[in-house]
Design a protein around this motif. Structure first.
Motif, PDB file in Angstrom:
ATOM      1  N   ILE A  11       0.543  -1.548  -0.014  1.00 50.84           N
ATOM      2  CA  ILE A  11      -0.157  -0.065   0.540  1.00 50.84           C
ATOM      3  C   ILE A  11       1.083   1.083   0.119  1.00 50.84           C
ATOM      4  O   ILE A  11       0.855   2.410  -0.989  1.00 50.84           O
ATOM      5  N   TYR A  12       1.848   1.211   0.559  1.00 54.02           N
ATOM      6  CA  TYR A  12       2.663   2.431   0.693  1.00 54.02           C
ATOM      7  C   TYR A  12       4.488   2.436   0.232  1.00 54.02           C
ATOM      8  O   TYR A  12       4.734   3.210   0.648  1.00 54.02           O
ATOM      9  N   GLU A  13       4.202   1.937  -0.718  1.00 50.88           N
ATOM     10  CA  GLU A  13       5.892   1.321  -1.322  1.00 50.88           C
ATOM     11  C   GLU A  13       7.111   1.721   0.064  1.00 50.88           C
ATOM     12  O   GLU A  13       7.475   2.405  -0.360  1.00 50.88           O
ATOM     13  N   ILE A  14       6.727   0.497   0.584  1.00 59.49           N
ATOM     14  CA  ILE A  14       7.494   1.051   1.910  1.00 59.49           C
ATOM     15  C   ILE A  14       8.354  -0.304   2.394  1.00 59.49           C
ATOM     16  O   ILE A  14       7.443  -1.889   1.851  1.00 59.49           O
ATOM     17  N   HIS A  15       9.396  -1.065   3.320  1.00 58.99           N
ATOM     18  CA  HIS A  15       9.987  -1.683   3.240  1.00 58.99           C
ATOM     19  C   HIS A  15      10.529  -1.806   4.548  1.00 58.99           C
ATOM     20  O   HIS A  15      10.896  -1.247   4.795  1.00 58.99           O
ATOM     21  N   PHE A  16       9.763  -3.308   5.161  1.00 57.56           N
ATOM     22  CA  PHE A  16      10.224  -3.614   6.984  1.00 57.56           C
ATOM     23  C   PHE A  16      11.239  -3.566   6.951  1.00 57.56           C
ATOM     24  O   PHE A  16      11.806  -5.482   6.457  1.00 57.56           O
ATOM     25  N   LEU A  17      12.647  -3.691   6.961  1.00 58.37           N
ATOM     26  CA  LEU A  17      13.824  -4.385   7.261  1.00 58.37           C
ATOM     27  C   LEU A  17      14.095  -4.854   8.364  1.00 58.37           C
ATOM     28  O   LEU A  17      14.921  -6.003   8.780  1.00 58.37           O
ATOM     29  N   GLU A  18      13.653  -4.513   9.684  1.00 63.83           N
ATOM     30  CA  GLU A  18      14.044  -4.658  10.764  1.00 63.83           C
ATOM     31  C   GLU A  18      11.936  -4.856  12.027  1.00 63.83           C
ATOM     32  O   GLU A  18      11.982  -3.858  11.731  1.00 63.83           O
ATOM     33  N   ILE A  19      11.866  -6.405  12.219  1.00 58.01           N
ATOM     34  CA  ILE A  19      10.678  -5.829  13.457  1.00 58.01           C
ATOM     35  C   ILE A  19      11.152  -6.979  14.357  1.00 58.01           C
ATOM     36  O   ILE A  19      11.660  -7.347  14.630  1.00 58.01           O
ATOM     37  N   GLY A  20      11.391  -6.093  16.100  1.00 58.06           N
ATOM     38  CA  GLY A  20      11.964  -6.245  16.968  1.00 58.06           C
ATOM     39  C   GLY A  20      10.233  -6.097  18.299  1.00 58.06           C
ATOM     40  O   GLY A  20       9.375  -5.114  18.314  1.00 58.06           O
ATOM     41  N   TYR A  21      10.365  -7.188  18.916  1.00 58.24           N
ATOM     42  CA  TYR A  21       9.558  -7.266  20.189  1.00 58.24           C
ATOM     43  C   TYR A  21       9.550  -7.235  21.342  1.00 58.24           C
ATOM     44  O   TYR A  21      11.104  -7.830  21.388  1.00 58.24           O
ATOM     45  N   ASP A  22       8.821  -5.808  22.621  1.00 57.93           N
ATOM     46  CA  ASP A  22       8.943  -5.914  23.697  1.00 57.93           C
ATOM     47  C   ASP A  22       7.942  -6.638  24.294  1.00 57.93           C
ATOM     48  O   ASP A  22       7.851  -7.570  23.500  1.00 57.93           O
ATOM     49  N   GLU A  23       8.519  -6.427  25.965  1.00 63.65           N
ATOM     50  CA  GLU A  23       6.470  -7.363  26.479  1.00 63.65           C
ATOM     51  C   GLU A  23       5.821  -6.326  25.694  1.00 63.65           C
ATOM     52  O   GLU A  23       4.562  -6.838  25.544  1.00 63.65           O
ATOM     53  N   ASP A  24       5.470  -4.585  25.719  1.00 60.72           N
ATOM     54  CA  ASP A  24       4.156  -4.419  25.480  1.00 60.72           C
ATOM     55  C   ASP A  24       4.203  -3.470  24.001  1.00 60.72           C
ATOM     56  O   ASP A  24       3.359  -2.771  23.761  1.00 60.72           O
ATOM     57  N   HIS A  25       5.243  -3.998  23.399  1.00 53.45           N
ATOM     58  CA  HIS A  25       5.358  -2.627  22.012  1.00 53.45           C
ATOM     59  C   HIS A  25       6.047  -3.104  21.247  1.00 53.45           C
ATOM     60  O   HIS A  25       6.678  -4.710  21.548  1.00 53.45           O
ATOM     61  N   VAL A  26       5.892  -3.203  19.790  1.00 50.89           N
ATOM     62  CA  VAL A  26       6.775  -3.377  18.628  1.00 50.89           C
ATOM     63  C   VAL A  26       7.772  -2.323  18.104  1.00 50.89           C
ATOM     64  O   VAL A  26       7.551  -1.282  17.887  1.00 50.89           O
ATOM     65  N   HIS A  27       8.798  -2.733  17.775  1.00 53.95           N
ATOM     66  CA  HIS A  27       9.817  -2.156  16.925  1.00 53.95           C
ATOM     67  C   HIS A  27      10.448  -2.053  15.928  1.00 53.95           C
ATOM     68  O   HIS A  27       9.950  -3.331  14.989  1.00 53.95           O
ATOM     69  N   PHE A  28       9.700  -1.036  14.527  1.00 52.22           N
ATOM     70  CA  PHE A  28       9.611  -1.182  12.734  1.00 52.22           C
ATOM     71  C   PHE A  28      11.294  -0.336  12.299  1.00 52.22           C
ATOM     72  O   PHE A  28      11.106   0.383  12.934  1.00 52.22           O
ATOM     73  N   LEU A  29      12.064  -0.845  11.849  1.00 49.69           N
ATOM     74  CA  LEU A  29      13.226  -0.313  11.047  1.00 49.69           C
ATOM     75  C   LEU A  29      12.582  -0.200   9.014  1.00 49.69           C
ATOM     76  O   LEU A  29      12.328  -1.406   8.763  1.00 49.69           O
TER      77      LEU A  29
END
Length: 50
Positions: A11-29
């Motif tokens: 949809i947005y022409e983006i690429h997820f390079l990394e996805i990281g998880y913590d106990e209560d949230h998610v990080h996206f690169l």
């Protein structure tokens, strides 16, 4: 989560390079075309993931 990221990529022409998880949230690169992906679009990613 993977299916959501794949859908957002198309949809947005983006690429997820990394996805990281913590106990209560998610990080996206995310890689995107600089002029295309804005702060407003990052809110859509957060809302879509919720």
């Amino acid at each position: 989560m993977k299916a959501v990221c794949i859908q957002l990529s198309s949809i947005y022409e983006i690429h997820f390079l990394e996805i990281g998880y913590d106990e209560d949230h998610v990080h996206f690169l995310i890689q995107s075309v600089a002029y295309y992906f804005s702060k407003k679009d990052s809110k859509h990613v957060k809302e879509f993931d919720s």
